[in-house]
Design an enzyme around this catalytic site. Structure first.
Site, PDB file in Angstrom:
ATOM      1  N   LEU A 104       0.846  -1.147   0.076  1.00 60.06           N
ATOM      2  CA  LEU A 104       0.054  -0.038   0.140  1.00 60.06           C
ATOM      3  C   LEU A 104       0.966   1.287   0.013  1.00 60.06           C
ATOM      4  O   LEU A 104       2.028   1.182   0.834  1.00 60.06           O
ATOM      5  CB  LEU A 104      -0.905   0.012   1.348  1.00 60.06           C
ATOM      6  CG  LEU A 104      -2.386  -0.700   1.430  1.00 60.06           C
ATOM      7  CD1 LEU A 104      -2.847  -0.638   2.740  1.00 60.06           C
ATOM      8  CD2 LEU A 104      -3.004  -0.246   0.213  1.00 60.06           C
ATOM      9  N   ASP A 105       0.619   2.030  -0.830  1.00 59.62           N
ATOM     10  CA  ASP A 105       1.378   3.422  -0.727  1.00 59.62           C
ATOM     11  C   ASP A 105       1.455   4.171   0.550  1.00 59.62           C
ATOM     12  O   ASP A 105       0.735   3.894   1.135  1.00 59.62           O
ATOM     13  CB  ASP A 105       1.391   4.362  -1.859  1.00 59.62           C
ATOM     14  CG  ASP A 105      -0.148   4.968  -1.942  1.00 59.62           C
ATOM     15  OD1 ASP A 105      -0.552   5.521  -0.821  1.00 59.62           O
ATOM     16  OD2 ASP A 105      -0.863   4.718  -3.045  1.00 59.62           O
ATOM     17  N   LYS A 106       2.570   4.721   0.717  1.00 59.76           N
ATOM     18  CA  LYS A 106       2.806   5.455   2.039  1.00 59.76           C
ATOM     19  C   LYS A 106       1.574   6.361   2.554  1.00 59.76           C
ATOM     20  O   LYS A 106       1.315   6.269   3.476  1.00 59.76           O
ATOM     21  CB  LYS A 106       3.894   6.415   2.040  1.00 59.76           C
ATOM     22  CG  LYS A 106       4.403   7.047   3.314  1.00 59.76           C
ATOM     23  CD  LYS A 106       5.546   8.002   3.155  1.00 59.76           C
ATOM     24  CE  LYS A 106       5.872   8.754   4.488  1.00 59.76           C
ATOM     25  NZ  LYS A 106       7.274   9.669   4.159  1.00 59.76           N
TER      26      LYS A 106
END
Length: 242
Positions: A104-106
């Protein structure tokens, strides 16, 4: 003559270190050694040889673990360490070495799976298996029917067109989205195509596994019932491409 040993990426996968693809990246980065020496892509490992990741021996039998983690925004989904950034391993601090299944992106939050089972990781991540992932999305302006229909049909990005997906409005500026792909920053890029900006993104389900009962920053192990259903879903034949 048959070559002895097994390929290093397969060894690392079966040891629960990472997927085979990630193993190749670790080799390229020079983070893997065999008997204290740097390795080459495609190298084989024989019984009795010591394989290390960042100087730490890997291999041996540990009990299989699958964690469901509720990742807060700001946490990086990697095992690599960066200054002034906290990764998912630091967040969980589990006594057994685990690796995130996908990313999951930051800026996003929600469900991320972690495991020491390389084969399970490969099965979940294998392209073409069309495993469902469900997200709750908020955007910066009112959601229209045309916008939702455009998302459903597919969007050109990263040299391809996204697969048809299920989308339903949940509020004036929010919607629920179920994907069967995992392209880089897919939902954010899809929304940007229609001049929308994602303001909040949360993954709430991967296949049969959900965030239910897990507080932000918390985690739990998958239950026997969940593992049984996950195995059933993974055993289903991949859908044929039309």
């Amino acid at each position: 003559m048959e070559e002895s040993g097994i390929r290093l990426n397969k060894y690392l996968s079966e040891a629960g270190v990472c997927s085979r693809r990630e193993a190749d990246r670790l080799v390229e980065a020079g983070r893997i050694t065999v008997d204290g020496r740097p390795v080459l892509m495609g190298q084989r490992v024989s019984p009795g040889q010591q394989v290390c990741l960042d100087g730490t021996p890997v291999g041996g039998k540990e009990r299989p673990v699958l964690l469901l983690v509720n990742k807060p925004a700001g946490i990086v989904c990697t095992t690599a360490e960066f200054k002034e950034e906290k990764n998912i391993v630091d967040l969980v601090r589990y006594p057994i070495r685990l690796y995130p299944v996908g990313r999951l992106d930051k800026e996003s939050e929600g469900l991320i799976l972690m495991t020491n089972q390389g084969d399970l990781m490969n099965q979940i991540l294998r392209p073409g298996n069309a495993h469902e992932k469900e997200y709750l999305v908020e955007v910066n302006r009112p959601v229209t029917g045309g916008f939702l229909e455009g998302l459903r049909r597919g969007v050109p990005m990263l040299g391809t067109v996204t697969a048809p997906c299920r989308v339903e409005r949940t509020g004036p500026k929010s919607f629920r989205m179920i994907l069967t792909q995992g392209l880089n920053r897919q939902i954010r890029r899809m929304c940007e195509y229609f001049d929308y900006r994602v303001t909040h993104l949360k993954r709430v389900r991967v296949m049969n596994l959900t965030l239910e009962g897990i507080a932000p920053g918390g985690y739990r192990e998958a239950t026997k019932e969940e593992l049984s259903e996950l195995g059933r879903l993974l055993a289903r034949p991949a859908p044929r491409k039309r």
